[in-house]
Design a protein around this motif. Structure first.
Motif, PDB file in Angstrom:
ATOM      1  N   PHE A  12       1.042  -0.288  -0.080  1.00 33.37           N
ATOM      2  CA  PHE A  12       0.331   0.008   0.943  1.00 33.37           C
ATOM      3  C   PHE A  12       1.002   1.213  -0.119  1.00 33.37           C
ATOM      4  O   PHE A  12       1.652   1.006   1.119  1.00 33.37           O
ATOM      5  N   ARG A  13       0.799   1.976  -0.741  1.00 36.32           N
ATOM      6  CA  ARG A  13       1.739   2.973  -0.787  1.00 36.32           C
ATOM      7  C   ARG A  13       0.863   5.055  -1.126  1.00 36.32           C
ATOM      8  O   ARG A  13      -0.483   4.567  -1.755  1.00 36.32           O
ATOM      9  N   CYS A  14       2.096   5.524  -0.760  1.00 42.25           N
ATOM     10  CA  CYS A  14       2.009   7.163  -1.124  1.00 42.25           C
ATOM     11  C   CYS A  14       2.999   8.014  -1.848  1.00 42.25           C
ATOM     12  O   CYS A  14       3.522   8.166  -1.050  1.00 42.25           O
ATOM     13  N   ASN A  43      -8.890   5.542   4.040  1.00 46.56           N
ATOM     14  CA  ASN A  43      -8.234   6.333   3.541  1.00 46.56           C
ATOM     15  C   ASN A  43      -8.177   7.740   3.633  1.00 46.56           C
ATOM     16  O   ASN A  43      -8.689   8.178   4.569  1.00 46.56           O
ATOM     17  N   THR A  44      -7.147   7.886   2.773  1.00 40.41           N
ATOM     18  CA  THR A  44      -5.809   9.197   3.942  1.00 40.41           C
ATOM     19  C   THR A  44      -6.179  10.987   3.008  1.00 40.41           C
ATOM     20  O   THR A  44      -5.382  11.541   3.197  1.00 40.41           O
ATOM     21  N   ASP A  45      -7.540  10.402   2.013  1.00 44.40           N
ATOM     22  CA  ASP A  45      -7.576  11.708   1.010  1.00 44.40           C
ATOM     23  C   ASP A  45      -7.325  13.196   1.931  1.00 44.40           C
ATOM     24  O   ASP A  45      -6.587  14.368   1.416  1.00 44.40           O
ATOM     25  N   LEU A  46      -8.069  13.170   2.899  1.00 42.29           N
ATOM     26  CA  LEU A  46      -8.303  14.084   3.771  1.00 42.29           C
ATOM     27  C   LEU A  46      -7.177  15.101   3.639  1.00 42.29           C
ATOM     28  O   LEU A  46      -6.743  16.138   4.200  1.00 42.29           O
ATOM     29  N   LEU A  47      -6.028  13.761   4.787  1.00 43.40           N
ATOM     30  CA  LEU A  47      -4.804  14.667   5.583  1.00 43.40           C
ATOM     31  C   LEU A  47      -4.027  14.306   4.308  1.00 43.40           C
ATOM     32  O   LEU A  47      -2.981  15.871   4.523  1.00 43.40           O
ATOM     33  N   ASN A  48      -3.445  13.611   2.864  1.00 42.06           N
ATOM     34  CA  ASN A  48      -3.087  14.462   1.503  1.00 42.06           C
ATOM     35  C   ASN A  48      -3.439  15.597   1.571  1.00 42.06           C
ATOM     36  O   ASN A  48      -2.407  16.457   1.351  1.00 42.06           O
ATOM     37  N   ASP A  49      -4.625  15.997   1.440  1.00 42.65           N
ATOM     38  CA  ASP A  49      -4.632  17.264   0.696  1.00 42.65           C
ATOM     39  C   ASP A  49      -5.066  18.388   1.335  1.00 42.65           C
ATOM     40  O   ASP A  49      -4.464  19.843   1.175  1.00 42.65           O
ATOM     41  N   ALA A  50      -5.048  18.284   2.962  1.00 38.47           N
ATOM     42  CA  ALA A  50      -4.755  19.005   4.198  1.00 38.47           C
ATOM     43  C   ALA A  50      -3.611  19.541   4.052  1.00 38.47           C
ATOM     44  O   ALA A  50      -2.776  20.169   4.785  1.00 38.47           O
ATOM     45  N   PHE A  51      -1.844  18.858   4.054  1.00 38.23           N
ATOM     46  CA  PHE A  51      -0.873  19.236   4.129  1.00 38.23           C
ATOM     47  C   PHE A  51      -0.478  17.695   3.260  1.00 38.23           C
ATOM     48  O   PHE A  51       0.528  17.058   2.655  1.00 38.23           O
ATOM     49  N   ALA A  58      -2.075   4.733   5.191  1.00 42.02           N
ATOM     50  CA  ALA A  58      -3.002   3.703   6.552  1.00 42.02           C
ATOM     51  C   ALA A  58      -3.258   2.630   5.724  1.00 42.02           C
ATOM     52  O   ALA A  58      -3.731   2.403   4.664  1.00 42.02           O
ATOM     53  N   VAL A  59      -3.250   1.492   7.042  1.00 37.89           N
ATOM     54  CA  VAL A  59      -3.826   0.299   6.856  1.00 37.89           C
ATOM     55  C   VAL A  59      -3.993  -0.457   7.898  1.00 37.89           C
ATOM     56  O   VAL A  59      -3.833  -0.532   8.890  1.00 37.89           O
ATOM     57  N   LYS A  60      -5.557  -0.992   7.408  1.00 40.84           N
ATOM     58  CA  LYS A  60      -6.265  -1.637   8.230  1.00 40.84           C
ATOM     59  C   LYS A  60      -5.851  -3.268   8.503  1.00 40.84           C
ATOM     60  O   LYS A  60      -5.811  -3.591   7.165  1.00 40.84           O
ATOM     61  N   ILE A  61      -4.822  -3.862   9.341  1.00 41.92           N
ATOM     62  CA  ILE A  61      -4.510  -5.508   9.529  1.00 41.92           C
ATOM     63  C   ILE A  61      -5.638  -6.219  10.451  1.00 41.92           C
ATOM     64  O   ILE A  61      -5.863  -5.734  11.748  1.00 41.92           O
ATOM     65  N   ILE A  62      -6.033  -6.994   9.691  1.00 41.44           N
ATOM     66  CA  ILE A  62      -7.201  -8.288  10.751  1.00 41.44           C
ATOM     67  C   ILE A  62      -6.423  -8.912  11.379  1.00 41.44           C
ATOM     68  O   ILE A  62      -5.818 -10.032  10.552  1.00 41.44           O
ATOM     69  N   LEU A  63      -6.299  -8.892  12.587  1.00 42.87           N
ATOM     70  CA  LEU A  63      -5.415 -10.280  12.945  1.00 42.87           C
ATOM     71  C   LEU A  63      -6.196 -11.415  14.315  1.00 42.87           C
ATOM     72  O   LEU A  63      -7.239 -11.606  13.804  1.00 42.87           O
ATOM     73  N   LEU A  70      -2.397   1.248  11.420  1.00 37.87           N
ATOM     74  CA  LEU A  70      -1.124   1.301  10.529  1.00 37.87           C
ATOM     75  C   LEU A  70      -0.668   2.306   9.772  1.00 37.87           C
ATOM     76  O   LEU A  70      -1.528   2.456   8.699  1.00 37.87           O
ATOM     77  N   TYR A  71      -0.433   3.433  10.161  1.00 37.71           N
ATOM     78  CA  TYR A  71      -0.092   4.169   9.770  1.00 37.71           C
ATOM     79  C   TYR A  71       1.156   4.836   9.479  1.00 37.71           C
ATOM     80  O   TYR A  71       2.644   4.379   9.897  1.00 37.71           O
ATOM     81  N   SER A  72       1.423   4.902   8.165  1.00 35.35           N
ATOM     82  CA  SER A  72       3.537   5.653   7.901  1.00 35.35           C
ATOM     83  C   SER A  72       3.212   6.685   7.273  1.00 35.35           C
ATOM     84  O   SER A  72       2.569   7.465   6.304  1.00 35.35           O
ATOM     85  N   ILE A  73       4.498   7.989   7.905  1.00 36.49           N
ATOM     86  CA  ILE A  73       4.142   9.095   7.632  1.00 36.49           C
ATOM     87  C   ILE A  73       5.297   9.766   7.293  1.00 36.49           C
ATOM     88  O   ILE A  73       5.975   9.266   8.687  1.00 36.49           O
ATOM     89  N   TYR A  74       5.297  10.399   6.517  1.00 37.29           N
ATOM     90  CA  TYR A  74       7.044  11.174   6.045  1.00 37.29           C
ATOM     91  C   TYR A  74       6.237  12.378   5.383  1.00 37.29           C
ATOM     92  O   TYR A  74       5.739  12.755   4.870  1.00 37.29           O
ATOM     93  N   ARG A  75       7.356  12.910   6.521  1.00 38.36           N
ATOM     94  CA  ARG A  75       7.021  14.983   6.132  1.00 38.36           C
ATOM     95  C   ARG A  75       8.504  15.251   5.505  1.00 38.36           C
ATOM     96  O   ARG A  75       9.102  14.560   5.626  1.00 38.36           O
TER      97      ARG A  75
END
Length: 86
Positions: A12-14, A43-51, A58-63, A70-75
């Motif tokens: 999953f990539r951005c 869906n992280t469109d709102l965050l990506n648009d705002a920043f 972000a990914v939801k993983i069922i254990l 899980l979020y991966s954020i790079y400034r």
């Protein structure tokens, strides 16, 4: 992503929005999840648009008995241009 991970992973990539950041190359972030886990892209469109200077995926993983978000954020760091006094 296929060059980095085997087919046993869901990737999953951005990718960096080069236009919004005024950069010419590079950037982005990703999360790779082994295919034995059930994973869904969030869906992280709102965050990506705002920043525009932040790459977010972000990914939801069922254990077995729980859910992992899980979020991966790079400034993006832009070079500061210092005027020459010369």
């Amino acid at each position: 992503s296929a060059e980095l991970f085997s087919t046993n992973y869901n990737v999953f990539r951005c990718d960096r929005n080069l236009q919004a950041t005024n950069l010419s190359t590079g950037g982005g972030t990703l999360i790779a999840v082994k295919d034995l886990f059930q994973a869904t892209l969030l869906n992280t469109d709102l965050l990506n648009d705002a920043f525009s200077l932040v790459d977010i995926v972000a990914v939801k993983i069922i254990l077995r008995n729980s859910v992992l978000i899980l979020y991966s954020i790079y400034r993006v760091f832009q070079k500061k241009v210092t005027p020459s006094l010369g």
